[in-house]
Scaffold this active site. Structure first.
Site, mmCIF file in Angstrom:
data_model
loop_
_atom_site.group_PDB
_atom_site.id
_atom_site.type_symbol
_atom_site.label_atom_id
_atom_site.label_comp_id
_atom_site.label_asym_id
_atom_site.label_seq_id
_atom_site.Cartn_x
_atom_site.Cartn_y
_atom_site.Cartn_z
ATOM 1 N N HIS A 235 14.264 2.986 4.404
ATOM 2 C CA HIS A 235 13.794 4.317 4.029
ATOM 3 C C HIS A 235 14.640 5.381 4.728
ATOM 4 C CE1 HIS A 235 11.018 7.528 3.173
ATOM 5 N NE2 HIS A 235 10.319 6.699 2.419
ATOM 6 N N ASN B 54 0.837 -1.209 0.000
ATOM 7 C CA ASN B 54 0.000 0.000 0.000
ATOM 8 C C ASN B 54 0.873 1.260 0.000
ATOM 9 O OD1 ASN B 54 1.001 0.184 2.587
ATOM 10 N ND2 ASN B 54 -0.968 0.453 3.594
ATOM 11 N N LEU C 151 -8.141 -9.966 -0.517
ATOM 12 C CA LEU C 151 -7.455 -10.057 -1.817
ATOM 13 C C LEU C 151 -7.789 -11.415 -2.415
ATOM 14 C CD1 LEU C 151 -5.179 -8.780 -3.660
ATOM 15 C CD2 LEU C 151 -3.566 -10.138 -2.319
ATOM 16 N N ARG D 280 14.878 3.969 12.406
ATOM 17 C CA ARG D 280 15.563 2.969 13.224
ATOM 18 C C ARG D 280 17.024 3.360 13.378
ATOM 19 N NH1 ARG D 280 12.971 -2.499 10.785
ATOM 20 N NH2 ARG D 280 12.710 -1.105 9.003
ATOM 21 N N TYR E 240 2.322 -2.816 17.811
ATOM 22 C CA TYR E 240 3.153 -3.695 16.986
ATOM 23 C C TYR E 240 3.392 -5.028 17.696
ATOM 24 C CZ TYR E 240 7.164 -4.978 13.994
ATOM 25 O OH TYR E 240 8.032 -5.596 13.123
ATOM 26 N N ASN F 246 -6.971 -11.758 6.707
ATOM 27 C CA ASN F 246 -7.251 -11.807 5.264
ATOM 28 C C ASN F 246 -6.280 -12.716 4.531
ATOM 29 O OD1 ASN F 246 -9.496 -10.154 5.212
ATOM 30 N ND2 ASN F 246 -8.307 -8.270 4.937
#
Ligand SMILES: O=c1ccn([C@@H]2O[C@H](COP(=O)(O)OP(=O)(O)O[C@H]3OC[C@@H](O)[C@H](O)[C@H]3O)[C@@H](O)[C@H]2O)c(=O)[nH]1
Length: 380
Positions: A227, A80, A109, A232, A191, A145
């Site tokens: 990224h 996404n 999906l 981190r 998380y 899902n």
């Protein structure tokens, strides 16, 4: 007359044959020069698998995509683009074995696949704390899902779980039998608990529906394609050192971590998926250092004269973490092979190129501090 005619026909056939040979060679000549994809092995129909990677445009997912593509499989990447980027997989776009779908796993999906690597979730603390509800939805509804999909099409599912299921551990090093020490209402809970319930879901689907599951508990990992804004510690320290800024250590820096290079992890994930081990397996590098040692090492490798500053400690920050990898060694014949400095040098090279790229594109994001911002408009 007849022999003249036959002779003529033979000549024409020979010419066609020569032309065919020539065009055949020409075709390969052109192909070898216009080849725009990394080399891909040929796999027979029997060995070639249809593989779905959720989060396949992310840091780990994109390296896994590279490996499975180069091994000759058909790979569908679903992302996404919350933390993943098209740039990470752009070198495969248009390849006949590759498909990229912009989709959020929180929505169902419907595709046909043989294996599912379920990696979709923000993984860096500032990212997963940024929108805790979304992190929870991704790890709970998203995992339901994907397990539903696995059940419907008879696919095997590998869950990318985490060392964070051990929380701030009271046993050291952590082996797979340890139940963990997680604060269920703390800032990391979205998380940690999200991944813990994702594991629970895997085993419920295995027991109740016979779905084949694999669970990888991934310890701290670093490498190219993290990224710039990841937040981190490794990417923060490298970016700070490269830009001559102070390296930000949270707390005293005496907390420990053990870091594995991304290629080691990818090999471990593939070995686990194709093994018969259905119980959770730790994947990590057991070489443990304090965060302050990391800061000094990265400063040294970059050759930066920047300072080290000490900021306030992050809440519920695990104090000591190191994987016990006996199980992975014994059951998968896997262990990390890339030395820390070698991995760090590759990552430093990557980030210096990224800084150049960003400078040319007039935008240099700063590493994000691990703070929770309140009162923001968010999309769940
Ligand atoms: O700039 C920084 C960033 C981080 N840190 C510290 O460095 C340590 C490591 O922090 P990171 O944010 O890199 O990662 P964490 O170990 O806290 O969490 C990670 O655990 C395992 C994975 O599942 C996830 O990728 C991530 O949640 C922490 O003690 C943190 O407080 C700094 O001192 N300075």
């Amino acid at each position: 007359d007849r022999s003249i005619q036959e002779n003529g026909e033979q000549k024409i056939e020979k010419q066609i044959e020569e032309y065919d040979n020539l065009s055949f060679f020409l075709f390969f000549f052109i192909c070898s020069f216009s080849q725009k994809y990394p080399p891909v092995k040929f796999l027979s129909e029997k060995d070639r698998k249809r593989i779905l990677i959720t989060g396949g445009a992310g840091f780990v997912g994109s390296h896994l995509t590279d490996k499975l593509m180069m091994d000759g499989h058909e790979v569908t990447v679903v992302d996404n683009f919350f933390t993943g980027r098209k740039r990470n997989v752009e070198h495969w776009i248009g390849h006949e074995n590759f498909e990229l779908i912009n989709h959020d796993v929180v929505e169902p999906l419907y595709i046909e696949v043989d294996q599912i690597y379920h990696l979709a979730s923000p993984a860096s603390p500032p990212n997963y704390m940024y929108n805790p509800i979304k992190t929870l939805k991704t790890n709970t509804i998203g995992t339901l899902n994907m397990l539903g999909l696995a059940k419907r099409v008879g696919a095997r599912l590998l869950l990318a779980s985490t060392s964070e299921v051990y929380g701030d551990p009271e046993v050291h090093p952590q082996n797979e039998d340890y139940w963990g020490h997680v604060n269920p209402i703390g800032p990391r809970a979205c998380y940690d608990e999200g991944k813990r319930v994702a594991e629970t879901m895997c085993y419920a689907y295995m027991k109740q529906e016979g779905v084949e599951v694999r669970v990888a508990r991934i310890f701290n990992t670093f490498g190219p394609r993290m990224h710039m804004n990841d937040g981190r510690v490794v990417s923060n320290f490298i970016l700070q050192a490269l830009q001559g800024e102070a390296l930000t250590v949270y707390g005293s820096g005496s907390q420990t971590r053990a870091f594995q290079y991304v290629s080691d992890l990818v090999n471990g994930l593939v070995a686990l998926m194709n093994s018969n081990v259905s119980s959770p397996v730790n994947l990590g590098n057991p070489e443990e250092h304090t965060i302050l040692e990391f800061a000094r090492l990265i400063k040294h490798l970059v050759g930066s004269g920047g300072e080290i500053t000490f900021l306030s400690e992050a809440q519920d920050d695990p104090q000591r973490r190191k994987p016990d990898i006996k199980k992975a060694k014994m059951m998968l014949g896997w262990e990390p092979v890339v030395p820390l400095e070698e991995g760090l040098n590759k990552t430093i090279h990557y980030f210096s190129k990224e800084l150049e790229y960003q400078a040319n594109n007039q935008y240099i994001p700063k590493p994000k501090p691990a703070r929770i911002k309140k009162g923001r408009t968010r999309h769940n």
